[in-house]
Scaffold this motif. Sequence first.
Motif, mmCIF file in Angstrom:
data_model
loop_
_atom_site.group_PDB
_atom_site.id
_atom_site.type_symbol
_atom_site.label_atom_id
_atom_site.label_comp_id
_atom_site.label_asym_id
_atom_site.label_seq_id
_atom_site.Cartn_x
_atom_site.Cartn_y
_atom_site.Cartn_z
ATOM 1 N N UNK A 10 18.176 -35.712 19.664
ATOM 2 C CA UNK A 10 18.023 -36.766 18.602
ATOM 3 C C UNK A 10 16.815 -37.820 19.161
ATOM 4 N N UNK A 11 17.061 -38.135 20.373
ATOM 5 C CA UNK A 11 16.229 -39.126 21.048
ATOM 6 C C UNK A 11 14.962 -38.443 20.970
ATOM 7 N N UNK A 12 14.689 -37.059 21.393
ATOM 8 C CA UNK A 12 13.682 -36.373 21.761
ATOM 9 C C UNK A 12 12.852 -36.396 20.371
ATOM 10 N N UNK A 13 13.584 -36.187 19.424
ATOM 11 C CA UNK A 13 12.808 -35.941 17.853
ATOM 12 C C UNK A 13 12.313 -37.369 17.692
ATOM 13 N N UNK A 14 12.849 -38.566 17.924
ATOM 14 C CA UNK A 14 12.148 -39.823 17.702
ATOM 15 C C UNK A 14 10.763 -40.065 18.377
ATOM 16 N N UNK A 15 10.688 -39.383 19.553
ATOM 17 C CA UNK A 15 9.592 -39.317 20.421
ATOM 18 C C UNK A 15 8.525 -38.805 19.652
ATOM 19 N N UNK A 16 8.497 -37.961 18.577
ATOM 20 C CA UNK A 16 7.413 -37.292 17.925
ATOM 21 C C UNK A 16 6.886 -38.024 16.925
ATOM 22 N N UNK A 17 7.726 -39.086 16.582
ATOM 23 C CA UNK A 17 7.252 -39.909 15.291
ATOM 24 C C UNK A 17 5.915 -40.679 15.377
ATOM 25 N N UNK A 18 5.613 -41.484 16.421
ATOM 26 C CA UNK A 18 4.612 -42.290 16.681
ATOM 27 C C UNK A 18 3.272 -41.465 16.384
ATOM 28 N N UNK A 116 6.714 -48.912 24.610
ATOM 29 C CA UNK A 116 7.409 -49.779 25.729
ATOM 30 C C UNK A 116 8.238 -50.897 25.083
ATOM 31 N N UNK A 117 7.775 -51.531 24.194
ATOM 32 C CA UNK A 117 8.518 -52.559 23.679
ATOM 33 C C UNK A 117 9.845 -51.939 22.732
ATOM 34 N N UNK A 118 9.450 -50.817 22.105
ATOM 35 C CA UNK A 118 10.663 -50.233 21.464
ATOM 36 C C UNK A 118 11.888 -49.623 22.369
ATOM 37 N N UNK A 119 11.198 -49.394 23.496
ATOM 38 C CA UNK A 119 12.099 -48.682 24.458
ATOM 39 C C UNK A 119 13.025 -49.780 25.307
ATOM 40 N N UNK A 120 12.965 -51.087 25.097
ATOM 41 C CA UNK A 120 13.762 -51.920 25.530
ATOM 42 C C UNK A 120 15.158 -51.961 24.825
ATOM 43 N N UNK A 121 15.188 -51.171 23.831
ATOM 44 C CA UNK A 121 16.688 -50.513 23.594
ATOM 45 C C UNK A 121 17.536 -50.192 24.514
ATOM 46 N N UNK A 122 17.068 -49.885 25.680
ATOM 47 C CA UNK A 122 17.829 -49.176 26.635
ATOM 48 C C UNK A 122 18.692 -50.466 27.382
ATOM 49 N N UNK A 123 18.106 -51.433 27.543
ATOM 50 C CA UNK A 123 18.940 -52.455 28.195
ATOM 51 C C UNK A 123 19.476 -53.570 26.907
ATOM 52 N N UNK A 267 15.053 -40.335 26.473
ATOM 53 C CA UNK A 267 14.010 -39.085 26.655
ATOM 54 C C UNK A 267 12.962 -39.226 25.649
ATOM 55 N N UNK A 268 13.079 -40.271 24.713
ATOM 56 C CA UNK A 268 12.142 -40.441 23.751
ATOM 57 C C UNK A 268 10.743 -40.724 24.194
ATOM 58 N N UNK A 269 10.512 -41.726 25.190
ATOM 59 C CA UNK A 269 9.454 -42.133 25.821
ATOM 60 C C UNK A 269 8.545 -40.829 26.496
ATOM 61 N N UNK A 270 9.143 -40.257 27.342
ATOM 62 C CA UNK A 270 8.156 -39.124 28.022
ATOM 63 C C UNK A 270 7.748 -38.082 26.687
ATOM 64 N N UNK A 271 8.505 -37.973 25.983
ATOM 65 C CA UNK A 271 8.309 -36.878 24.768
ATOM 66 C C UNK A 271 6.858 -37.530 23.974
ATOM 67 N N UNK A 272 7.058 -38.947 23.751
ATOM 68 C CA UNK A 272 6.105 -39.669 23.018
ATOM 69 C C UNK A 272 4.686 -39.699 24.028
ATOM 70 N N UNK A 289 2.188 -40.567 34.309
ATOM 71 C CA UNK A 289 2.779 -39.210 34.635
ATOM 72 C C UNK A 289 3.786 -39.532 35.737
ATOM 73 N N UNK A 290 3.360 -40.255 36.584
ATOM 74 C CA UNK A 290 4.648 -40.671 37.657
ATOM 75 C C UNK A 290 5.785 -41.626 36.648
ATOM 76 N N UNK A 291 5.407 -42.658 35.813
ATOM 77 C CA UNK A 291 6.488 -43.017 34.990
ATOM 78 C C UNK A 291 7.383 -42.244 34.209
ATOM 79 N N UNK A 292 6.735 -41.348 33.854
ATOM 80 C CA UNK A 292 7.434 -40.161 33.079
ATOM 81 C C UNK A 292 8.407 -39.447 34.044
ATOM 82 N N UNK A 293 8.196 -38.969 35.127
ATOM 83 C CA UNK A 293 9.071 -38.472 35.997
ATOM 84 C C UNK A 293 9.983 -39.502 36.357
ATOM 85 N N UNK A 294 9.695 -40.661 36.591
ATOM 86 C CA UNK A 294 10.616 -41.655 36.970
ATOM 87 C C UNK A 294 11.840 -41.886 35.901
#
Length: 317
Positions: A10-18, A116-123, A267-272, A289-294
């Motif tokens: 489901x999270x990976x699906x969100x990564x496609x939207x942008x 990256x702003x959307x991704x702040x949902x993690x914390x 997982x949404x971020x690396x997909x995006x 790409x290093x950030x994606x791996x991290x």
Amino acid sequence: MKYYVAVLTGAMSYGILSTIVVLAYGQGYQLGEVVGSQLLTGFILSWMLALYTKFQQRRKAHEAGKGQGAAAPIQAIQRLTWKHRLLLMAAGTPTVITGLVYYQSLRYIPASLAIILLFQFTWISVLIQAVGKRQRPDKVTLLTLLVLFGGTLLAAGFLEHGLSEFSVWGIALGLMSAVSYSLFVLFSGKAVPAAHPAYRSAWMVTGGLILLCILFPPTFLFNGLIWSQLLVFGLLLGFFGAFIPPVLFTIGVPHIGGDMAGIIGAAELPVAVLMSAIVLHEHVSGLQWIGVIIVLMGVALPELYKYRLSRSKTIYS
């Protein structure tokens, strides 16, 4: 494991939207038209799944009744009360708010910063969980969030672009989308968890569609615009944004918890990033790409810890 996979997908699906939204904006479509076509598609798909599920339940109940004899009562199918339906519709409204503010932020700031702003949902989701439960997150969760945050800074290209040149309004919209997305992840697991996921998803999408029609009347349905290329964008956005994630989240989140769902949603971020590089042909640097791996390492960290802990218990037991 299947519940973790459900939330991850489901999270990976969100990564496609942008990527799809950027393409739709490139064709001249407006915010209400993009989000409206998305939710309309999700509404139709969700109710098709709900009706199919109801048909299957009735058939199984009928076959069970025949197998026990003519006098055997057919097992009653669980029905949702209107109170339950209203709760589910209310729980679906953060989906619309997330889409509106996130898609609108893409008009003011680059996609890398919006992500990256959307991704702040993690914390944010972990913080909401900690406040609600009145307990501090464990060390593994805190370490995971630290790894995810560091990887996100690199993957989104924030260190390379800086912050001073970006729109304050766009940044505010991006942060609002993170808060709204966090609420959706949390509410999707708590709203009537005993109901069938297909019914829960259908009513949540219905609530989101009603709210959107109030904010943005669906004029594209009457002026013929829906039969243009908007239909293609709506189908893609509806399938990957308004249908797949709500269904999978309603299946997985109640079993793994909102805090872990927020972490797996990374997982949404690396997909995006991958989609922007492949489809939009945007330049993705080595640091990104290093950030994606991290980020991927951060997603795997809690499960690796649990696996190591369970293995240690097995060895010493």
